[in-house]
Design a protein around this motif. Structure first.
Motif, PDB file in Angstrom:
ATOM      1  N   UNK F  77      -5.323  -6.783  -1.476  1.00 11.31           N
ATOM      2  CA  UNK F  77      -5.103  -5.497  -0.827  1.00 11.31           C
ATOM      3  C   UNK F  77      -3.761  -5.456  -0.097  1.00 11.31           C
ATOM      4  N   UNK F  78      -3.260  -6.636   0.305  1.00 12.58           N
ATOM      5  CA  UNK F  78      -1.958  -6.645   0.990  1.00 12.58           C
ATOM      6  C   UNK F  78      -0.886  -6.064   0.070  1.00 12.58           C
ATOM      7  N   UNK F  79      -1.078  -6.210  -1.221  1.00 10.83           N
ATOM      8  CA  UNK F  79      -0.066  -5.714  -2.150  1.00 10.83           C
ATOM      9  C   UNK F  79      -0.116  -4.210  -2.358  1.00 10.83           C
ATOM     10  N   UNK F  81      -0.771  -2.448   0.346  1.00 10.87           N
ATOM     11  CA  UNK F  81      -0.277  -2.008   1.645  1.00 10.87           C
ATOM     12  C   UNK F  81      -1.347  -1.649   2.658  1.00 10.87           C
ATOM     13  N   UNK F  82      -2.606  -1.635   2.236  1.00  6.55           N
ATOM     14  CA  UNK F  82      -3.652  -1.275   3.192  1.00  6.55           C
ATOM     15  C   UNK F  82      -5.013  -1.665   2.658  1.00  6.55           C
ATOM     16  N   UNK F  83      -5.964  -1.886   3.565  1.00  6.12           N
ATOM     17  CA  UNK F  83      -7.328  -2.182   3.137  1.00  6.12           C
ATOM     18  C   UNK F  83      -7.885  -0.969   2.389  1.00  6.12           C
ATOM     19  N   UNK F  84      -8.653  -1.212   1.363  1.00  5.11           N
ATOM     20  CA  UNK F  84      -9.262  -0.115   0.610  1.00  5.11           C
ATOM     21  C   UNK F  84     -10.329   0.581   1.439  1.00  5.11           C
TER      22      UNK F  84
END
Lengths: 237, 237, 237, 237, 237, 237
Positions: F77-79, F81-84
């Protein structure tokens, strides 16, 4: 024969020009052949929060390339929302290299940011950046001393950097873009004026390299950095 | 008396130097006094997706300032993750201005990106950018014609821009940073070589301005742009 | 003939309804024909950090469109992570326009945020927003005076805005979406109740326009804004 | 005396356990003393876009730490919206190291992603990751050969890595967190089973180091990597 | 006594008004007392990529609040770069609820997006959204059938939602903001016209609740949803 | 017959192992069959800003999956840019569940963060996380009491969670991934040691469910949670 027709131990022409931008406390335009980097040192009275109360200052660096510094246009990193991994690696390296020769206590709780913006890129942008950033930093500290912001020059030594590589089996110095793309091994050396090693980064792009090859590269680098330190001395004279 | 000691209708010295970076298809270093912008035009064989199949090309612009172009260091926009509102406004303006004098069909389904990077900022960076970008674009089209990528020059006219403002109640031209900060009204005019208006943006910073004042600014701008167009002609000669 | 069948100097029906949302200190639903914007003014006791200690307050604006305000659904900007360039341009314009008629010292160190959310978009959303935002702001200041938060009304004048354009060679006022898409020149005028110009933004979408054309648009705008100011007076009566 | 009470050339106990997660094509839990990394290799039938049509595959790596792998809890990088510079540096290093011993043509146009997730961090997480990742990759290739996805094992050699450093003036191997924090120089060596150097990264944290010191570290590293390669052989037996 | 003075099983006045925005294929303004949500259904000819070739369509929802829908102004989520966790939870819930009564094959490979924008928030925005979204969706399907885009109405049943809670130990229905803030348990029920449960979400804010209490809430919800379904029937008549 | 061959009311083998990571104040590796989650509780002396001065502390949770916890590799999720949305829903649920049995005043103005990192995912990761997080939290409070940071144990009860579902028309407990994918209804129950309900989340994936079915699931859940609470008691013994 190197693509650049240079002898294995022959660097490209190097220039270091001080005072190239009007507002920065220190600045230097550095060229290694066709590679051209504008280094600007900015004094910020507020250091980073985590230094508050320590009496210590900080020196940091930022690095970027103009989009058309390169053969093909490169997309601006602001449009992808963050600096790339390569950019971060390089700016961390420049910062570490400069801090290795700076007495952070002598700065007081201030921060110097050295911006290295690549105007034209033909290989060796990170080593040119380090070499030019030192001159910009030197000019910035002179500016601060003149205004009695600091009383002792925080610079303890020179620092400069050069890339070396193994190209068609032979160690060569100061690779341009064409040579760099074809090199089997690529190494960057950051060294001080007194010959100490601050950073070595050697990477086999093709087949692994040997201890002897590493030493060959180191030998070239020593002579190269000594040469760059001479240029720095002339630039600040 | 203007802070710059210039007469109300006196512009700063303007220079336009072509061919300043090695890899771009077109480039121009433009200076308006101490303001200095590097414009580089890049040909991209792939236009934006929404033009596919239309036979039309596109000209766009990007704008940025080096962190220490300014009196105080400005934070890099990449570190806040996106271009600021001001940056977006300016780059949209530059792109619109250039497209106003380009025959997009004559480019074919390609894109030209003109990067305007401010090396030093002393007021008028957007007007200098437009003026220099035109020269870079002209050089790029010449490069394309020489290689028979296009057969007709897509440029239909010159385009250049100048800022005017009301300073202590008097209309003045080409404001530097100090004048701009103190002006009651600030206006940017983008005009073609044949005197047509492409864009007018006038803003009252303090008290509102009158129709007469707007006309006074427009009169100054016309003369200023005519002057800039002359400089462009010399630069591409 | 205009697509809307209106006379060149004929605006769409305008309504300004106050007090349309329950919780805001001031609000106004503004319609220019099918364009419909909800303006809500919020008092925030904490102004922006950079005003602390100055005794001055701030008025700012935010602008957005509901996804289906438009003919085709528009993607929410939150999903691309940032406001678009267009959104930023518009909200900066609304904020500047309002501040032009506000005595910021009279607010004290507080901030008023005026949210302009477009419910339906048929051209002229930014001019409708400015016109309605003034009414919401007026209601907010009245609310503050009633509660003795401020003692003097910070509003020094009306401010309203109208778009004009050149459509098939003729200057026309208050363009709807269909007209706006076909206009050669598009201009927005922000003016005060006493007839001063706060902002002019004129853009040639097709061929450049002349001084005479600019003056023709300005003449239309003056009458239009005077009309809008009348509506504002009725709305706050 | 080292804080860890180990002899200068004494590594921490190393374990390499294969097959530790159920779904990955290859996996390995690697421990260097208290440092513990879970490496999982995933076969993806689609390689990166830029390899399409080249017949070549790709091996890449990603690296992360669980928030409480560290002495103090570390904030998840997903919450700051991007991998840190350190994370990017490490994952690029792991990827390069693995690719140095892989025949990318033998993979076909596929991609192997090796995830290195640090469960517990006590220094040397990047060297442990490289060492364990090789085992996971080996298991993944065995899985692919068993299913006849590939016919030749793309692995040409072992690759493993160890950190060395100068601690209180003496070269020592495999620094734990306490030693690493106090070391004057910190170097990571990535080497192959046949003794070739793939990557050297040496950094002076305090005073610069000399050529002799660099050679001393290299000597320790050679013995250390040979030892790790032995462990890898046992793990895949 | 409830803060709202309503009987435990007494809902707020509910209105459902169709066709409130001009461009959407379906729309509904729903009010539950002071809570007011604008629901707009948009037909998109392109469904999400992962449905290509399946012959199936999709119904999804997005949810947002105008900044001043709330008692205190809420910051726009676009300014923090992403929808909040709460927003995502709610829009996922609305989408699931609608899909529970839609035959996705009957839509074909298209997508309907239902935007629920809260104009005013006084508790129950998610249940009002679901209830109104169904009406907007119904109108959208009618629009599609009239134009023969689809031949069978994909809606298999009504769906509506109501919140219930335990307030001072007593089960009550349709909590407003003040009641919701004080409730010990808060539950949302989504149910169909034929009385089936689509979603139950019950949360103890204070002390845990019992099976009996859950059943008490369910009983209230059944009556409430039946009431809402009646209103939907009137709205679409 | 269930795909797992288990009886409808038969849970998978459950293990709860304390003290699995070295640095966390509390930790627990929990397995529900092949599902495996590492829970680590971290004491942070600084609570969130909004609790300052209240004398109250906070318990929060974060949830993530290792990329290859799943059958197919999941992108980090870091890729993006944010938690789903799914991640945020789950971590909010875990936090609420824990806080339901904690006396926040007994913690003082501190924060406990419980990280739940899924090592292997075979259905039920959120219920396993809650169940294991309680053990990690218990260990953390014991650690704090031993050091006299707190004098009273803030835990007022056990809390544990189990998923139930309707599979081929029959209520079953503790669904694995294969069962979960095929279930018509999916419900998660969070309950305390004394049998109170903290959270119910039931979702019809296919056709709506009835009150009787909901009660059937609740009955299974009660027995399941009682079983889990027994396991927790053994784990902390």
């Amino acid at each position: 024969m190197r693509p650049s027709k240079r002898a294995p131990d022959e660097m490209r022409p190097v220039t270091l020009e001080r005072g190239v931008v009007r507002y920065a406390e220190g600045s230097c335009m550095v060229t290694f052949g066709e590679t051209k980097v504008l280094c600007a040192a900015s004094l910020e009275e507020r250091g980073p929060g985590w230094l508050r109360g320590t009496g210590k200052g900080w020196v940091t660096a930022e690095y970027a390339m103009l989009p058309r510094a390169t053969h093909e246009r490169t997309r601006r990193e602001v449009n992808s929302g963050k600096p790339s991994g390569r950019t971060q690696e390089i700016q961390r390296l420049i910062g570490r290299s400069l801090r290795a020769v700076v007495d952070l206590h002598a700065i007081g709780e201030r921060q110097i940011v050295v911006d290295c913006d690549v105007i034209q890129a033909d290989g060796g942008t990170r080593t040119a950046s380090i070499t030019g950033a030192w001159v910009a930093l030197h000019e910035c500290f002179a500016w601060m001393m003149k205004r009695s912001i600091i009383s002792v020059n925080p610079l303890r030594d020179h620092v400069a950097a050069i890339s070396c590589g193994i190209h068609q089996g032979k160690p060569v110095i100061d690779l341009d873009y064409a040579e760099d793309s074809a090199a089997e091994t690529d190494a960057n050396f950051v060294m001080t004026g007194s010959g100490g090693i601050v950073e070595v980064q050697g990477t086999a792009e093709g087949k692994p390299f040997s201890e002897e090859e590493l030493l060959g590269l180191l030998r070239l680098a020593k002579a190269g950095v000594a040469n760059l330190v001479e240029k720095q001395k002339q630039a600040i004279a």
